[in-house]
Each structure stands twice: as C-alpha cells, then as structure tokens.
Design an enzyme around this catalytic site. Structure first.
Site, PDB file in Angstrom:
ATOM      1  N   ASP A 165      38.051  39.830  33.776  1.00  0.00           N
ATOM      2  CA  ASP A 165      38.454  39.116  34.998  1.00  0.00           C
ATOM      3  C   ASP A 165      38.014  37.651  34.990  1.00  0.00           C
ATOM      4  O   ASP A 165      37.076  37.269  34.282  1.00  0.00           O
ATOM      5  CB  ASP A 165      37.797  39.761  36.223  1.00  0.00           C
ATOM      6  CG  ASP A 165      38.395  41.110  36.576  1.00  0.00           C
ATOM      7  OD1 ASP A 165      39.137  41.671  35.751  1.00  0.00           O
ATOM      8  OD2 ASP A 165      38.092  41.590  37.677  1.00  0.00           O
ATOM      9  N   HIS A 169      33.950  40.246  32.375  1.00  0.00           N
ATOM     10  CA  HIS A 169      34.446  38.904  32.718  1.00  0.00           C
ATOM     11  C   HIS A 169      34.447  38.053  31.454  1.00  0.00           C
ATOM     12  O   HIS A 169      33.399  37.920  30.813  1.00  0.00           O
ATOM     13  CB  HIS A 169      33.559  38.267  33.791  1.00  0.00           C
ATOM     14  CG  HIS A 169      33.589  39.020  35.092  1.00  0.00           C
ATOM     15  ND1 HIS A 169      32.884  40.175  35.274  1.00  0.00           N
ATOM     16  CD2 HIS A 169      34.278  38.790  36.238  1.00  0.00           C
ATOM     17  CE1 HIS A 169      33.130  40.637  36.503  1.00  0.00           C
ATOM     18  NE2 HIS A 169      33.965  39.814  37.111  1.00  0.00           N
TER      19      HIS A 169
HETATM   20 ZN    ZN Z   1      36.960  38.296  40.002  1.00  0.00          ZN
END
Ligand code: ZN
Length: 195
Positions: A7, A148
């Site tokens: 993400d 991430h």
């Molecule tokens: Zn996010």
C-alpha cells in the site's frame, strides 16, 4: 496461495520489490495512491507488464467513510485515470485507506474492496526482521498480507519473504488470481482472505 499486497506507493523502493517478484515468478498487488503514480511511471508500467495487479488506494489517502458519495467517486476515478494514463489499464481492485467501509463507500466505489488478514505493521515497526517474522509465523493458504512499499525496511523484508514463501511451497499470486480460483469477487463487496 498467498497474496502479498503493498500500500501507499508507488515509491522509491517499489522497483526493487518488482525485480524480486519477477526473479521468483511471483506476483503481488500494489494499492497505489493516485497522487504518487505520476512520480513513478516506470514502476507502474513494470507492475502491469510483469503480471502484477494494479490496485487503487484513493487519490490522497482519504478516509472514505468521512466524505460523501461524490467525493468518494472522485478519489477512485482520479486515481484510476492517472494509472490508466501511464500504463493503459486502470486498477482492478480497491483498498479503502484504514480499511474504512460504510454503506456509502460500498455503493460508490464500483470495485471489489480488498482488506487483509495478516497485518505486518511494517509502517509502525520499520523493522525488516519483525515484518519477516510476523508473516512467517502467521501465514496460511489463502491469506492476504498487508505491507507498504514506501519504506526501506519493508522492501528489505519483501526481498527475503518472496524467496522464503516460495521455498515453503506458497504460490505468490495477485488478489484477482486467488479470487478467480476461490469464489470470485464483486464490486462493492469486501474480502479479507480467500479460503
Ligand atoms: Zn494506506
């Protein structure tokens, strides 16, 4: 099968993760912010070319439950448009920031919403070994792992996890590849794993 998801990118480490995925014939899903994609066009093109999945994570990380239907549609559409302008295809799945979903979000996004069931907390620990240990101690068939691609320590963790999960017999697939074999997905519905 396991679906690794990344993400908040794309960012400066995204291409390293892509190279490692390619090396092991593995796929992942990248939930990108619309505001970031123009800065990393080569990474976005490489994602698609290598068989990874393009994901939408809103334009600027808005909590979609706090804005109205029109604003939600704009967050989603502006992001898809930016992605499509770079590589020719829009995102196929959406991850609402913070996993925040309500009825307005469900009826406004027009895409399947993908949550997760293994949360590495990599953004918080910023520690590659902790991220690796969390995944390897929890992962099971059908899981969706949240990471991430913005952070150096997350990229380092991914570079170990991709070969290690492969070695342990997991096939690293995109969310859509996993869904296709396990019941499918529909717009406005949310999924945290596929058993
Ligand atoms: Zn996010």
């Amino acid at each position: 099968m396991v679906a690794l998801t990344f993400d908040d990118g794309p960012g400066p480490r995204t291409s390293e993760i892509l190279d490692q995925l390619k090396k092991y014939n593995a796929h992942a899903t990248f939930f990108m912010l619309g505001k970031n994609v123009k800065s990393y066009p080569d990474a976005v093109k490489q994602m698609l070319k290598d068989g990874n999945e393009l994901g939408n994570h809103s334009y600027d990380h808005q909590q979609l439950t706090k804005i109205d239907a029109e604003a939600i549609a704009k967050e989603v559409n502006d992001t898809n448009e930016n992605i499509k302008n770079i590589c020719g295809s829009p995102a196929t799945v959406l991850r609402p920031p913070y996993g925040a979903i309500n009825d307005t979000v469900k009826s406004s996004v027009g895409m399947p919403m993908i949550l997760w069931n293994v949360d590495t907390l990599d953004w918080k620990t910023r520690n590659a070994q902790k991220t690796i240990d969390t995944v390897l101690s929890q992962v099971k068939d059908g899981d969706i792992v949240l990471m991430h691609d913005l952070y150096e320590q997350s990229a380092i963790a991914a570079e170990t996890l991709i070969p290690e999960l492969t070695k342990r017999g997991y096939q690293l697939v995109t969310v859509s590849e996993m869904a296709e074999l396990r019941g499918g997905m529909a717009a406005g519905h949310s999924y945290g794993h596929f058993r």
